[in-house]
Design an enzyme around this catalytic site. Structure first.
Site, short mmCIF file in Angstrom:
data_model
loop_
_atom_site.label_atom_id
_atom_site.label_comp_id
_atom_site.label_asym_id
_atom_site.label_seq_id
_atom_site.Cartn_x
_atom_site.Cartn_y
_atom_site.Cartn_z
N LYS A 136 62.04 -21.83 -40.44
CA LYS A 136 62.53 -23.17 -40.10
C LYS A 136 63.43 -23.64 -41.22
CE LYS A 136 61.99 -26.21 -36.74
NZ LYS A 136 61.95 -25.91 -35.29
N ASP A 176 67.47 -28.23 -33.64
CA ASP A 176 66.24 -29.00 -33.62
C ASP A 176 66.68 -30.46 -33.60
OD1 ASP A 176 63.69 -30.32 -35.20
OD2 ASP A 176 63.07 -28.51 -34.14
#
Length: 456
Positions: A136, A176
């Site tokens: 991430k 995201d």
């Protein structure tokens, strides 16, 4: 976590010691602690039944990222002033494939949030059945109110550093919160400019005309609804005629609304960071998407075009609206214990987590104790990364699949995730607990891969 399996005290002590070590090594990282706690507690039956994982130190290795990268991102705003943000990439685990996980641009981004997201991503990616590891990244940059030129300059600066650590076979970022097709496009362009060539597989969520996949924008929202659909089927019911509340109004939320409506539900509320709208006649998706995606306005503008709707400042009270199904699709910890209690008292039947960790641990326990169907994030919102992996496959094969083909694969993946979570929960004597089931099903695949590869 409502574990009912016969477990050994040694396994309990082992997991507790690992968690205490995580707390000591990572002080002041509350989001990361929460994510680790939720997962490791549910794995106690696994360590009790299979001591080999404890002997091999699998959990100690799993909670420690393989690599944490932090870097400066300088850029110039429209007034010619130099701004500086902080960028991150956490490459958490590559046991089953290249690191895969989104990039988040939001002022709240810090190392704790990126680590919690990356840790969750390990098991989420494993659940898809596709060969992708967990990672991430992101930055504490806020795209809101920025011009296209400012966003482009930030993305170019961000990618100038990030490109050193990513690649189609090593680490493949996606979007995201705060990172959509526009931002992915700017970053992809800069990556090409620096590295040369057209490595389409280095980012996913790309535009259709340069390597993107049909069905990718819809994937997380659709996937969440598909997962909840499977939960409802297990009780002999469906979305038809149900009242639904969806938090958020971004990509995940709008497509969750669309699919729920297609399945016969009435979605009566949604939100943004300023507040929420309640429309007793049902959310008009066309109006919502035009306001948010085209005109980039606040959701408060919705009531000007829908006089029967009501706007309320602040987001928390959206969960006071009675509903059969709640789909939290906004951000972490948006449903606390108090909100969960109100949802339960109002008769909620199912929760599908479209966001990452949107329910607190206390809220989850309350849902489970009251027999509310609960689809945890790592299972229910895995549709986005699943279709990202399908985009990688298409890039590798130089092919483009139809929307129907991608959507069909997504539907099957979400069904398989549900079934594997149910099976694991049953096998470890926690029937109906999809939190435990999803964690165990995801963990076992990664753990076995780590065992096979030795101490790395």
């Amino acid at each position: 976590m409502n574990l009912t399996a016969e477990i050994s005290q040694e396994a309990v002590s082992y997991v507790q010691n690992v968690f205490e070590t995580v707390q000591k090594r990572n002080p002041n990282e509350s989001e990361f602690h929460q994510a680790v706690k939720e997962i490791v507690d549910s794995l106690i039956p696994v360590f009790s039944k299979h001591p080999k994982y404890q002997e091999a130190g699998i959990l100690e290795r799993l909670v420690e990222p393989e690599r944490v990268i932090s870097f400066r991102v300088p850029w110039v705003d429209d007034q010619g002033k130099i701004q500086v943000n902080r960028g991150f990439r956490v490459q958490f685990n590559s046991a089953i494939g290249p690191y895969k996980g989104g990039l988040r641009f939001h002022p709240s981004v810090n190392v704790s949030i990126i680590k919690f997201l990356g840790f969750e991503q390990i098991l989420k990616n494993s659940l898809t059945g596709l060969p992708i590891g967990g990672g991430k990244g992101g930055a504490d940059f806020d795209p809101k109110g920025k011009s296209d030129g400012e966003i482009m300059r930030f993305c170019q600066s961000f990618m100038t550093e990030l490109c050193k650590y990513i690649g189609p076979d090593s680490d493949v970022p996606a979007g995201d919160i705060g990172v959509g097709a526009r931002e992915i496009g700017f970053m992809f362009g800069q990556y090409k400019r620096i590295r040369g060539g057209h490595e389409a597989g280095v980012l996913t969520g790309k535009g259709l005309n340069y390597g993107g996949s049909l069905g990718r924008p819809e994937a997380t929202g659709y996937g969440c609804v598909y997962f909840v659909e499977e939960m409802l089927k297990s009780k002999g019911t469906s979305f038809e005629g149900k009242t639904v509340v969806v938090s958020g109004s971004g990509n995940v939320s709008t497509f969750a609304i669309q699919k729920a409506q297609q399945l016969g539900a009435k979605v009566v509320a949604c939100s943004d960071s300023g507040g929420y709208v309640y429309d007793p006649d049902g959310i008009c998706l066309e109006t919502l998407r035009r306001l948010k995606e085209v005109e980039r306005k606040r959701i408060s503008e919705y009531v000007k075009e829908r006089p029967g709707a009501q706007y309320t400042e602040g987001c928390q009270e959206i969960w006071n609206i009675p509903c059969d199904i709640a789909l939290p699709c906004a951000t972490q910890n948006e449903i606390n214990e108090a909100s969960a209690a109100i949802l339960i008292s109002n008769g909620v039947k199912a929760i599908g987590e479209g966001a990452n960790m949107p329910s607190t641990l206390d809220a989850i326990d309350l849902f489970l104790k009251n027999d509310v169907l609960f689809g945890p994030a790592k299972a229910a919102n895995a549709g986005g990364v699943a279709v990202s992996a399908l985009e990688m496959s298409q890039n590798s094969m130089r092919l483009s699949w139809s929307f129907e083909e991608v959507d069909g694969k997504l539907h099957e993946i979400m069904k398989n995730i549900y079934e594997s979570s149910v099976k694991a929960a049953d096998q470890y004597d926690c029937p109906g607990n999809l939190v435990v089931g999803a964690n165990i099903a995801g963990f076992l695949k990664v753990a076995d891969a780590m065992l096979a590869q030795g101490i790395v």
